[in-house]
Design a protein around this motif. Structure first.
Motif, short mmCIF file in Angstrom:
data_model
loop_
_atom_site.label_atom_id
_atom_site.label_comp_id
_atom_site.label_asym_id
_atom_site.label_seq_id
_atom_site.Cartn_x
_atom_site.Cartn_y
_atom_site.Cartn_z
N GLY A 1 0.62 -1.75 0.30
CA GLY A 1 0.22 0.16 0.14
C GLY A 1 0.78 1.27 0.33
N LEU A 2 2.43 1.06 -0.45
CA LEU A 2 2.48 3.05 -0.31
C LEU A 2 2.32 3.60 -1.98
CD1 LEU A 2 6.74 1.25 1.00
CD2 LEU A 2 4.85 2.85 2.55
N GLY A 3 2.02 4.51 -2.26
CA GLY A 3 1.57 4.93 -2.93
C GLY A 3 2.13 6.26 -3.41
N GLY A 4 2.29 6.45 -4.60
CA GLY A 4 2.91 7.95 -4.87
C GLY A 4 3.57 8.02 -4.48
N TRP A 5 3.32 9.00 -3.59
CA TRP A 5 4.63 10.02 -2.75
C TRP A 5 5.56 8.89 -1.34
CZ3 TRP A 5 7.08 13.95 -4.35
CH2 TRP A 5 6.61 14.90 -4.78
N ALA A 6 5.10 8.28 -0.85
CA ALA A 6 5.56 7.71 -1.10
C ALA A 6 6.39 6.44 -1.22
CB ALA A 6 4.57 6.25 0.61
N LEU B 1 8.02 6.99 -3.52
CA LEU B 1 8.85 7.88 -4.22
C LEU B 1 10.03 7.86 -3.55
CD1 LEU B 1 9.39 9.34 -6.86
CD2 LEU B 1 8.93 10.92 -6.11
N ARG B 2 9.55 8.44 -2.16
CA ARG B 2 10.30 8.53 -1.14
C ARG B 2 11.13 7.74 -0.66
NH1 ARG B 2 12.58 9.34 3.22
NH2 ARG B 2 12.55 10.13 4.66
N TYR B 3 10.60 6.68 -0.39
CA TYR B 3 11.37 5.36 0.73
C TYR B 3 11.75 3.92 -0.37
CZ TYR B 3 8.63 7.95 4.65
OH TYR B 3 9.25 8.69 5.47
N VAL B 4 11.34 4.28 -1.87
CA VAL B 4 11.56 2.98 -2.54
C VAL B 4 12.46 3.27 -3.51
CG1 VAL B 4 10.60 0.58 -3.97
CG2 VAL B 4 9.67 1.28 -1.51
N VAL B 5 12.08 4.23 -4.40
CA VAL B 5 11.99 4.23 -5.65
C VAL B 5 13.28 5.32 -5.45
CG1 VAL B 5 12.47 5.42 -7.43
CG2 VAL B 5 10.56 4.20 -7.00
N LEU B 6 13.46 6.87 -4.62
CA LEU B 6 14.84 7.35 -4.42
C LEU B 6 15.70 6.83 -3.79
CD1 LEU B 6 13.05 11.46 -3.90
CD2 LEU B 6 14.74 9.79 -6.05
N PRO B 7 15.76 5.80 -2.68
CA PRO B 7 17.20 5.64 -1.91
C PRO B 7 17.42 3.85 -3.53
CG PRO B 7 14.54 5.35 -0.97
CD PRO B 7 14.55 6.02 -1.99
N ALA B 8 16.70 3.45 -3.91
CA ALA B 8 17.14 2.51 -4.59
C ALA B 8 17.46 3.13 -5.61
CB ALA B 8 16.04 1.84 -5.82
N ALA B 9 17.59 4.16 -6.54
CA ALA B 9 18.05 4.78 -7.51
C ALA B 9 19.31 5.78 -6.71
CB ALA B 9 17.41 5.83 -8.02
N ALA B 10 19.13 5.87 -5.74
CA ALA B 10 20.17 6.68 -4.99
C ALA B 10 22.26 6.21 -5.36
CB ALA B 10 20.24 6.90 -3.84
N PRO B 11 22.30 5.03 -5.24
CA PRO B 11 23.29 5.24 -6.19
C PRO B 11 24.03 5.52 -7.26
CG PRO B 11 22.89 2.89 -4.79
CD PRO B 11 21.66 3.80 -5.67
#
Lengths: 269, 268
Positions: free
Chosen positions: A170-175, A177-187
């Motif tokens: 149930g993590l949609g939209g901003w959550a 992006l903030r907790y999954v997509v951005l950290p995963a892309a951070a490297p």
């Protein structure tokens, strides 16, 4: 207590002996040659001290000239890099999240990246005149590409199972992006930011050399006009040092933020 | 709790994964779906989870048609290394989904720690998943699902990537959280953990013994495309245990029956 500084000294020696040897060789060769164009390192350091480190201790020995030269250069570099970083991440996430947007934008991005940024400086000079905005425009334009492309790439290659997990829980939209997509892309984002930092230094100097009237680059121009090879060398060494310090600071931050990534990679390989 | 009728799915490349699957699971039931690889088990699960829109058929969870991921649903994936988030600590991995549950930070953390204790992972909360062994990582994934307190828990070959000993431990853990046996990591054997009463579980596996050992009912799928071949109720006494239960004549009979069904040659 006594062994720690000694060990640090030992490590510094083990890593730095070649540098020391090269400096000594340079010093010896330059003294023998007595060539005006190639002053020995000690002369360069003396010039650097006269120019920039002859101020009062209360100001870390920085001279008025140092403040006049460093502050515009470094602040423009960092400001331009930060603006490009934010723009690159925002646009990169947008482009990376949507397959359609990526396929539409990719040719444009590839072209934009392929344009050598210094070629735009004459245009920016016409458009903005000499000065800060021209310099910032040059840095931002030159630096935004590695951040943008790396971010888009990082966002596109997030592990599908991680995205599925986020959706299922149930993590949609901003959550998401903030907790999954951005950290995963951070490297990858950090890799882009690091390349960008190097580019930013180059573009800062080029813009100053081509005429923004202040900063370390314009000091080099002045040294050239006054025919002072020692001051030219002082500027070159200083810029190299600025690059090293910025890179080291960046690595320090990266190492903290991406500690998980280093650890996870170590356990897999 | 879960009703599947006439479910078919054909992928864009023309591969027919499942065809006309009919399945009904009652509240609180643990149903295992077993079948040879490539019989559409995972497709079926992804459709139930709302991750995959089926080409045809109806799925409803708790009476509501599935359109997107249902609210009260959690999934434990086989590949724990890629379903957990390596940038979050174990505790934060378990606590993150609870943001949606309207709990504040302290409540989320407390519930995460309780779920970790429940799966026997006290003392690992501050570690990162990649610092743990494979079996422990899968426990984290199970804790994440349990802390979420779903009405329907889907497990996609959850024990497929761990060694045999760990696999048995995790099977017992699953039974213990349902209150079926005294497994490791529970301080109150025989009673379901809080929030897991009445939890319905759908477990996909290709391991015949496992499908019988943990389940109330085994559904055999044959492929390809996947169809329901047969359904067998598992009437084994509780609490079950790895040695005793597997030696029971009823267990042996069931696993033979399931095995025959699974190994039946594929019909096109």
């Amino acid at each position: 207590m006594t062994s720690r500084p000694r060990r640090a000294l030992g490590a510094a020696l083990a890593r730095g002996w070649l540098l020391v040897l090269l400096l000594l060789a340079w010093e010896a060769a330059a003294r023998r040659a007595q060539d005006l164009y190639f002053p020995p390192p000690t002369r360069i350091v003396r010039t650097m001290r006269e120019l920039w480190w002859s101020g009062p201790p209360s100001r870390l020995w920085l001279s008025d000239l140092a403040v006049d030269d460093f502050v515009p250069s470094v602040s423009h570099l960092l400001l331009g890099w930060a603006l490009a970083g934010v723009a690159g991440i925002v646009v990169g996430v947008g482009v990376g999240l949507s397959r359609v947007a990526f396929h539409l934008a990719d040719p444009v991005l590839q072209f934009g990246r392929a344009v050598p940024p210094p070629t735009l400086i004459p245009f920016f000079m016409v458009a903005f005149g000499l000065g800060t905005s021209m310099q910032l425009a040059a840095i931002v334009f030159g630096v935004v590409w590695p951040v943008l492309l790396n971010t888009a790439d990082g966002v596109r290659s997030v592990e599908p199972l991680q995205l599925d997990s986020a959706r299922v829980f149930g993590l949609g939209g901003w959550a998401r992006l903030r907790y999954v997509v951005l950290p995963a892309a951070a490297p990858r984002i950090f890799a882009g930011l690091r390349v960008a930092l190097g580019f930013a230094l180059i573009l800062m100097v080029i813009a100053e050399l081509m005429g923004s009237g202040e900063g370390i680059g314009s000091r080099l121009n002045a040294a050239e006009r006054e025919f002072r090879p020692d001051r030219l060398w002082a500027g070159i060494v200083l810029l190299g040092a600025v690059g090293c310090v910025l890179n080291a600071l960046f690595l320090l931050v990266e190492r903290r933020v991406l500690a998980w990534h280093r650890g996870a990679r170590r356990t897999i390989t | 709790m879960l009703d599947i009728a006439g479910l078919s799915h054909r992928y864009a490349d023309g591969h027919q994964a499942v065809e006309d699957v009919e399945l009904h699971v009652a509240r609180g039931e643990l149903v295992s779906i077993v079948g040879p690889s490539g019989c559409g088990k995972s497709t079926l699960l992804r459709c139930v989870a709302g991750l995959q829109r089926p080409s045809a058929g109806d799925i409803s969870v708790a009476g509501r048609a599935v359109d997107g991921v249902p609210d009260d649903l959690a999934v434990v994936f086989q590949d724990y290394t890629r379903s957990l988030f390596p940038w979050l600590t174990v505790r934060d991995n378990v606590a993150l989904p609870l943001r949606r549950r309207g709990l504040d930070r302290a409540e989320r953390r407390a519930r995460a720690l309780a779920a970790l204790a429940q799966v026997g992972l006290d003392g690992t909360a501050g570690k990162y998943p990649w610092q743990l062994s494979g079996g422990m990582q899968q426990r984290v994934a199970i804790a994440r699902a349990l802390a979420y307190r779903p009405a329907l828990l889907l497990m996609d070959e959850p024990f497929g990537s761990v060694d045999a000993q760990t696999r048995e431990d995790l099977e017992d853990l699953l039974l213990s959280v349902r209150g079926g046996t005294d497994g490791p990591g529970t301080d109150a054997p025989g009673t379901p953990a809080p929030g897991t009463e009445g939890m319905t579980i759908l477990l996909v596996t290709h391991d015949i013994d496992e499908s019988v050992y943990v389940a109330d009912r085994v559904v055999v799928l044959t492929g390809a495309p996947g169809r329901v071949h047969s359904e067998l109720p598992v009437e084994l006494p509780a609490p079950r245990d790895q040695i005793g239960t597997r030696a029971l004549p009823a267990f042996v009979r069931l696993r033979t029956e399931v095995g025959r069904a699974v190994r039946r040659p594929c019909t096109p």
